[in-house]
Design a protein around this motif. Structure first.
Motif, PDB file in Angstrom:
ATOM      1  N   MET A   1       0.836  -1.201   0.000  1.00 36.35           N
ATOM      2  CA  MET A   1       0.000   0.000   0.000  1.00 36.35           C
ATOM      3  C   MET A   1       0.868   1.248   0.000  1.00 36.35           C
ATOM      4  SD  MET A   1      -3.090  -0.828   2.670  1.00 36.35           S
ATOM      5  CE  MET A   1      -1.975  -1.204   4.027  1.00 36.35           C
ATOM      6  N   THR A   2       0.458   2.232  -0.760  1.00 34.45           N
ATOM      7  CA  THR A   2       1.165   3.516  -0.813  1.00 34.45           C
ATOM      8  C   THR A   2       0.655   4.422   0.297  1.00 34.45           C
ATOM      9  OG1 THR A   2       1.399   3.326  -3.209  1.00 34.45           O
ATOM     10  CG2 THR A   2       1.730   5.499  -2.233  1.00 34.45           C
ATOM     11  N   LEU A   3       1.573   5.014   1.004  1.00 33.81           N
ATOM     12  CA  LEU A   3       1.203   5.928   2.087  1.00 33.81           C
ATOM     13  C   LEU A   3       0.593   7.213   1.533  1.00 33.81           C
ATOM     14  CD1 LEU A   3       4.415   5.508   4.219  1.00 33.81           C
ATOM     15  CD2 LEU A   3       2.120   5.172   5.129  1.00 33.81           C
ATOM     16  N   PRO A   4      -0.405   7.771   2.213  1.00 34.54           N
ATOM     17  CA  PRO A   4      -0.933   9.073   1.789  1.00 34.54           C
ATOM     18  C   PRO A   4       0.094  10.168   2.044  1.00 34.54           C
ATOM     19  CG  PRO A   4      -1.938   8.391   3.858  1.00 34.54           C
ATOM     20  CD  PRO A   4      -1.117   7.224   3.381  1.00 34.54           C
ATOM     21  N   ALA A   5       0.049  11.221   1.266  1.00 32.56           N
ATOM     22  CA  ALA A   5       1.013  12.324   1.415  1.00 32.56           C
ATOM     23  C   ALA A   5       0.706  13.190   2.629  1.00 32.56           C
ATOM     24  CB  ALA A   5       1.024  13.176   0.153  1.00 32.56           C
ATOM     25  N   ASN A   6      -0.574  13.205   3.044  1.00 34.12           N
ATOM     26  CA  ASN A   6      -0.976  14.057   4.165  1.00 34.12           C
ATOM     27  C   ASN A   6      -1.822  13.260   5.153  1.00 34.12           C
ATOM     28  OD1 ASN A   6      -0.145  16.945   3.228  1.00 34.12           O
ATOM     29  ND2 ASN A   6      -1.177  16.036   1.446  1.00 34.12           N
ATOM     30  N   ALA A   7      -1.727  13.627   6.413  1.00 29.97           N
ATOM     31  CA  ALA A   7      -2.523  12.973   7.451  1.00 29.97           C
ATOM     32  C   ALA A   7      -2.810  13.968   8.557  1.00 29.97           C
ATOM     33  CB  ALA A   7      -1.781  11.762   8.020  1.00 29.97           C
ATOM     34  N   SER A   8      -4.014  13.916   9.088  1.00 31.99           N
ATOM     35  CA  SER A   8      -4.308  14.762  10.252  1.00 31.99           C
ATOM     36  C   SER A   8      -3.534  14.265  11.467  1.00 31.99           C
ATOM     37  CB  SER A   8      -5.814  14.761  10.538  1.00 31.99           C
ATOM     38  OG  SER A   8      -6.294  13.430  10.713  1.00 31.99           O
ATOM     39  N   VAL A   9      -3.458  12.924  11.617  1.00 33.12           N
ATOM     40  CA  VAL A   9      -2.700  12.314  12.717  1.00 33.12           C
ATOM     41  C   VAL A   9      -1.879  11.164  12.153  1.00 33.12           C
ATOM     42  CG1 VAL A   9      -2.782  11.190  14.966  1.00 33.12           C
ATOM     43  CG2 VAL A   9      -4.529  12.882  14.366  1.00 33.12           C
ATOM     44  N   LEU A  10      -0.595  11.160  12.441  1.00 33.92           N
ATOM     45  CA  LEU A  10       0.287  10.054  12.075  1.00 33.92           C
ATOM     46  C   LEU A  10       0.737   9.373  13.358  1.00 33.92           C
ATOM     47  CD1 LEU A  10       2.019   8.386  10.108  1.00 33.92           C
ATOM     48  CD2 LEU A  10       3.754  10.200  10.227  1.00 33.92           C
ATOM     49  N   ILE A  11       0.464   8.081  13.458  1.00 37.41           N
ATOM     50  CA  ILE A  11       0.821   7.305  14.647  1.00 37.41           C
ATOM     51  C   ILE A  11       1.986   6.388  14.282  1.00 37.41           C
ATOM     52  CG2 ILE A  11       0.024   5.654  16.377  1.00 37.41           C
ATOM     53  CD1 ILE A  11      -2.860   6.602  15.710  1.00 37.41           C
ATOM     54  N   ILE A  12       3.085   6.527  14.994  1.00 37.52           N
ATOM     55  CA  ILE A  12       4.251   5.668  14.793  1.00 37.52           C
ATOM     56  C   ILE A  12       4.212   4.571  15.847  1.00 37.52           C
ATOM     57  CG2 ILE A  12       6.754   5.547  14.572  1.00 37.52           C
ATOM     58  CD1 ILE A  12       5.492   7.411  12.522  1.00 37.52           C
ATOM     59  N   LEU A 148      10.251   4.888   5.410  1.00 37.11           N
ATOM     60  CA  LEU A 148      10.682   3.890   4.432  1.00 37.11           C
ATOM     61  C   LEU A 148       9.627   2.795   4.423  1.00 37.11           C
ATOM     62  CD1 LEU A 148      13.115   3.384   2.524  1.00 37.11           C
ATOM     63  CD2 LEU A 148      14.038   1.865   4.298  1.00 37.11           C
ATOM     64  N   ASN A 149       8.807   2.791   3.371  1.00 33.83           N
ATOM     65  CA  ASN A 149       7.671   1.884   3.271  1.00 33.83           C
ATOM     66  C   ASN A 149       7.958   0.807   2.220  1.00 33.83           C
ATOM     67  OD1 ASN A 149       4.558   1.899   1.622  1.00 33.83           O
ATOM     68  ND2 ASN A 149       4.904   0.912   3.579  1.00 33.83           N
ATOM     69  N   ASN A 150       8.212  -0.427   2.714  1.00 33.80           N
ATOM     70  CA  ASN A 150       8.536  -1.543   1.816  1.00 33.80           C
ATOM     71  C   ASN A 150       9.664  -1.185   0.854  1.00 33.80           C
ATOM     72  OD1 ASN A 150       6.590  -3.566   2.683  1.00 33.80           O
ATOM     73  ND2 ASN A 150       5.032  -2.157   1.884  1.00 33.80           N
ATOM     74  N   GLY A 151      10.680  -0.522   1.418  1.00 35.51           N
ATOM     75  CA  GLY A 151      11.860  -0.206   0.625  1.00 35.51           C
ATOM     76  C   GLY A 151      11.798   1.102  -0.123  1.00 35.51           C
ATOM     77  N   GLN A 152      10.646   1.777  -0.113  1.00 40.07           N
ATOM     78  CA  GLN A 152      10.506   3.053  -0.827  1.00 40.07           C
ATOM     79  C   GLN A 152      10.355   4.205   0.159  1.00 40.07           C
ATOM     80  OE1 GLN A 152       7.447   2.908  -3.875  1.00 40.07           O
ATOM     81  NE2 GLN A 152       8.991   2.232  -5.336  1.00 40.07           N
ATOM     82  N   GLU A 153      11.125   5.262  -0.064  1.00 38.13           N
ATOM     83  CA  GLU A 153      11.074   6.424   0.824  1.00 38.13           C
ATOM     84  C   GLU A 153       9.907   7.327   0.450  1.00 38.13           C
ATOM     85  OE1 GLU A 153      14.213   9.776   1.245  1.00 38.13           O
ATOM     86  OE2 GLU A 153      14.918   8.105   2.512  1.00 38.13           O
TER      87      GLU A 153
END
Length: 536
Positions: A1-12, A148-153
């Motif tokens: 899955m591709t990460l969205p460019a923007n988020a109201s809340v990002l949880i690590i 770094l999401n599945n090898g892609q920054e």
């Protein structure tokens, strides 16, 4: 899955704290982005106990039935001194009437993660696994996070960043927040095993001796236990320890053979007790192990992280939804840091008693500790006090700036957890309880006592015009069937009370007078509500 460019809340971090944070935000219509470096949810049991206060969160979310069906209550604790039974503390009735869950519930972290992950899935909120945090740029209006999401920054720009990334939190380090504390001297092991001959009860069994200690914690599956013990000095430096290496020492501590049929998990580790000196820096917040870590005494760690998320999520959602002033976010650290500090100190003291091998401490464990346990076990009030402490039901925010307490009430005060009270709903002509009344997202106004019907209508109209969807409303008139509720809130004949309950089921406002102007002033100027309608 591709990460969205923007988020109201990002949880690590998608452990229990991060998953609970996401689940709570979803209840308020906020869809966060949650990422984790792991390949998927843990299949290791890890943390084991779910306390009553956490079970109440699951009940509010509609998940309690599933959790109860998959776990097992612990009936109490038994201490064995030098291999011989010394004392028992039964908790089977200590919490009855205080909560729908009057026990310590054994429900491993792996199952907690699964139930929360399923909740996220049902609400169309994926977890981005195999995603590691690379760097953070803190700006005034947002935070830019390189992942770094599945090898892609990829770069995700978020309004708010939640560090639920554990004891080695990169979020905490990036914010320059120190993690004060120390590492316990001894090394320990943990084993999830199936025993050939288990205990004939549902107690936690703790063995203390001059050789060390060992604890047997029941697990939901028949015959299976979590065994925790100290690693003897002659094995402390050995690499790749296995259960067979520590078994002779374990049997010395228990004073009897321990026949293991199957080992499901074994690990050795050192324990730490540390706490961040801040739980917030700008647009970043710390929850769970990223904010505090302590010994496993009393099964407090995972539960404290769940409560962190429960406290923060409704405040952050209120800000994002334009319902609450951003200043309310200051109350997260104000309320949770004292709780974490108290738990760190109390668990540290108990853990040092259990693990210390000094002659004075061995004397205490052999002769004094069993007497204390027997004394507590023979007094119902002391058992209830003990249960309140362990279950986290007794945690309060009485010193919070979000509270207003106006009135003569002495037993229950603003800042206390809303007590669990069964009630007869006069409107529905059916039994329910006061926690069920507060199960919907948002604040809840409960008026109790003799109030004229036309004023109740005025109250309902005021809420609809100014606080629709953010303030729920219930009224409990005086009646014989609810006399115990009026007694609990010290309401006599002809008297009334206004109670405002926060979304996390803590009382924030109490007043012997039911007055719209006073409540409106409290909600706007103390909580920071942004009411609907011109002129608020």
């Amino acid at each position: 899955m591709t990460l969205p460019a923007n988020a109201s809340v990002l949880i690590i971090g998608a452990g229990p704290s991060g998953l609970m944070m996401a689940a709570q935000l979803l209840r308020y219509g906020i869809i966060p982005v949650i990422v984790d470096a792991k390949q998927g949810p843990t299949n290791q049991s890890k943390a084991l106990a779910v306390q009553a206060r956490s079970m109440e969160i699951y009940r509010q979310m509609g998940l309690a039935d599933r959790v109860v069906s998959e776990g097992k209550p612990a009936a109490g604790a038994a201490i064995h001194i030098w291999g011989k039974p010394a004392a028992e503390l039964s908790l089977s009735k200590a919490g009855v009437g205080l909560t729908p869950f009057p026990y310590v519930f054994m429900y491993p972290q792996s199952k907690n993660e699964r139930v929360l992950l399923d909740y996220l899935t049902l609400n169309c909120c994926p977890v981005y696994w195999n995603t590691t945090l690379q760097s953070i740029v803190h700006n005034a209006d947002n935070t830019e996070v390189t992942l770094l999401n599945n090898g892609q920054e990829q770069i995700v720009t978020c309004n708010w960043l939640i560090g639920a990334d554990g004891a080695h939190s990169i979020v905490r380090k990036s914010a320059g927040i120190t993690f004060n504390g120390d590492t316990y001297q001894h090394k320990f092991y943990l084993a999830d095993v199936k025993l050939a001959e288990g205990f004939q009860d549902d107690f936690v069994h703790l063995f203390l001796s001059s050789k060390g200690f060992a604890g047997f914690f029941l697990m939901p599956e028949a015959g299976e236990y979590r065994v925790v013990g100290n690693i003897p000095a002659d094995l402390s430096e050995r690499e790749s320890l296995q259960i067979d290496d520590v078994l002779p020492h374990l049997q010395q501590v228990t004073g009897s053979p321990v026949n293991i049929l199957q080992v499901n998990w074994f690990t050795s580790y050192k324990l730490h007790h540390r706490m961040a000196d801040k739980f917030r820096s700008g647009r970043s917040f710390l929850i769970g192990d990223a904010a505090h870590i302590h010994s496993p005494v009393g099964g407090q760690g995972m539960n404290t992280g769940l409560q962190d998320a429960y406290n923060l999520a409704w405040k952050l959602a209120g800000v994002l939804n334009g319902k609450l002033n951003v200043s309310i976010l200051n109350s997260y650290a104000d309320e949770r840091m004292p709780v974490a500090r108290d738990l760190l100190n109390s668990t540290d003291r108990v853990f040092n008693v259990v693990t210390s091998q000094s002659w004075a401490n061995n004397l205490f464990k052999k002769y004094i500790a069993p007497r204390i346990l027997k004394f507590v076990g023979s007094h119902d009030k002391l058992k209830t006090t003990f249960f309140n402490q362990v279950s986290q039901l007794g945690i309060n925010y009485r010193d919070s700036k979000l509270n207003i307490h106006l009135g003569k009430l002495t037993k229950i005060k603003a800042g206390d957890r809303l007590p669990f009270l069964e009630i007869y709903d006069e409107k529905k002509q059916a039994m329910t309880d006061i926690h069920t009344w507060c199960s919907k997202p948002g604040f809840t106004l409960i008026t109790v006592g003799a109030i004229k019907e036309d004023y109740l209508f005025t109250l309902a109209k005021w809420i609809t015009l100014r606080y629709a969807g953010t303030l729920n409303f219930f009224h409990l008139p005086p009646s014989g069937k609810n006399r115990h509720v009026l007694d609990a809130f010290e309401i006599g004949p002809g008297q009334r009370k206004a109670i405002i309950v926060r979304p996390d089921m803590y009382i924030s406002y109490m007043n012997d007078v039911v007055d719209i102007e006073m409540m409106n002033n409290y909600l706007k100027n103390v909580v920071g509500f942004i009411p609907d309608g011109a002129g608020g």
